[in-house]
Design an enzyme around this catalytic site. Structure first.
Site, PDB file in Angstrom:
ATOM      1  CG  ASP A 127      -3.158   1.932  -2.049  1.00 41.80           C
ATOM      2  OD1 ASP A 127      -4.335   1.894  -2.416  1.00 41.80           O
ATOM      3  OD2 ASP A 127      -2.745   1.374  -1.003  1.00 41.80           O
TER       4      ASP A 127
ATOM      5  CD  GLU B 186      -0.783   1.407   4.526  1.00 38.18           C
ATOM      6  OE1 GLU B 186      -0.378   2.295   3.748  1.00 38.18           O
ATOM      7  OE2 GLU B 186      -1.973   1.086   4.657  1.00 38.18           O
TER       8      GLU B 186
ATOM      9  CG  HIS C  26      -5.189  -1.453  -1.031  1.00 35.76           C
ATOM     10  ND1 HIS C  26      -5.427  -0.418  -0.167  1.00 35.76           N
ATOM     11  CD2 HIS C  26      -6.197  -2.347  -0.801  1.00 35.76           C
ATOM     12  CE1 HIS C  26      -6.524  -0.670   0.544  1.00 35.76           C
ATOM     13  NE2 HIS C  26      -7.007  -1.828   0.180  1.00 35.76           N
TER      14      HIS C  26
ATOM     15  CG  HIS D 260      -1.616  -1.161   1.606  1.00 33.68           C
ATOM     16  ND1 HIS D 260      -2.985  -1.235   1.497  1.00 33.68           N
ATOM     17  CD2 HIS D 260      -1.219  -2.376   2.068  1.00 33.68           C
ATOM     18  CE1 HIS D 260      -3.402  -2.430   1.898  1.00 33.68           C
ATOM     19  NE2 HIS D 260      -2.341  -3.145   2.231  1.00 33.68           N
ATOM     20  CE1 TYR D 261      -2.162   6.162  -2.111  1.00 32.27           C
ATOM     21  CE2 TYR D 261      -0.799   5.836  -4.050  1.00 32.27           C
ATOM     22  CZ  TYR D 261      -1.970   6.281  -3.466  1.00 32.27           C
ATOM     23  OH  TYR D 261      -2.966   6.829  -4.247  1.00 32.27           O
ATOM     24  CB  THR D 262       0.510   6.378   4.095  1.00 31.64           C
ATOM     25  OG1 THR D 262       1.363   7.331   3.451  1.00 31.64           O
ATOM     26  CG2 THR D 262       1.340   5.338   4.834  1.00 31.64           C
TER      27      THR D 262
END
Length: 261
Positions: free
Chosen positions: A163, A111, A153, A46-48
């Site tokens: 993401d 993440e 994700h 994921h990215y935040t």
């Protein structure tokens, strides 16, 4: 205030073999019941999608948001262990991959700090990716994770998520034996870019390939879901053009990926 708790995942391996220290930052957002090692067969990246590291960590440790991950890597390449691998973290949400649903129970969630599409999407930092590669290699070996099951994700929730996005270096990771990637010549692919598919059958073949790769896509889905799923595929495997339109390049890439499964 909740105190940090010690976790016994791969922290000692990271320290002993790679001289890589991890920080422990307890998140209360996880299922208390332990899961078996055999149930873990995916890594979801994921990215935040938030404006700062501080804001990201605050959300990942706040009970009211009910979201967490097993590992968080900031832009400086610092790794935070937030949930024990044996516990289910809350990172995937409504999700589907290879006909399995609600993938929190089957996955390790990682993440990466990045502002994301909403706040100014940027390239991931080299230190960040370097640490992700080390971490992923250990997880893949520990849980015997197949290449097709190292995913983003957006792959598992294409109607909701973007993401880690089209700037994420999937091809680089594949060179380190992390994840699935095609072996097609870039000059050959350029000739097929934006060229329309030849027949309706081509679309059926493409959908069949996506399904074999792992995407939860079916012949009679709505045009909106189809377009978003194509975008998800493009963000992962054809990153320079993300338009949700099937062309010959996407078809050839999908067909090639199936051969590598």
């Amino acid at each position: 205030m909740l105190k940090n708790r010690p976790y016994f995942g791969i922290n000692s391996i990271l320290k002993q073999q790679y001289n890589m220290k991890t920080k422990v930052l307890f998140s209360p957002n996880f299922n208390k019941k332990k899961r078996s090692k055999k149930s873990i067969n995916m890594i979801i990246i994921h990215y935040t999608g938030m404006q700062s590291e501080r804001e990201s960590l605050k959300r990942l440790t706040d009970l009211k948001f009910k979201v967490s991950c097993h590992y968080f890597i900031n832009k400086r390449g610092e790794v935070f262990n937030m949930v024990n691998e044996a516990n289910i973290a809350w990172h995937a949400g409504l999700s589907c991959w290879s006909k399995k649903k609600n993938l929190n129970k089957n996955s390790i969630g990682i993440e990466l700090e990045n502002k994301g599409h909403q706040f100014g999407y940027t390239n991931f930092k080299k230190k960040q990716i370097k640490k992700l590669i080390i971490l992923s290699k250990i997880l893949i070996k520990k849980y015997k994770i197949a290449p097709k099951n190292v995913i983003g994700h957006s792959d598992i929730a294409p109607t909701r998520k973007k993401d880690p996005g089209e700037k994420f270096p999937w091809e680089l990771l594949s060179k380190k034996k992390i994840g699935l990637w095609h072996n097609l010549n870039s000059n050959f692919l350029k000739k097929l870019k934006k060229k329309r598919i030849r027949t309706r059958q081509d679309k059926k073949i493409f959908i069949s390939c996506l399904s074999k790769i792992g995407y939860c896509i079916y012949p009679k889905i709505s045009s909106l879901i189809y377009s978003k799923t194509v975008k998800s595929f493009q963000r992962h495997f054809r990153q320079d053009i993300v338009d949700g339109k099937l062309d010959q390049e996407c078809l050839i890439i999908a067909s090639n990926l199936v051969k590598k499964l």
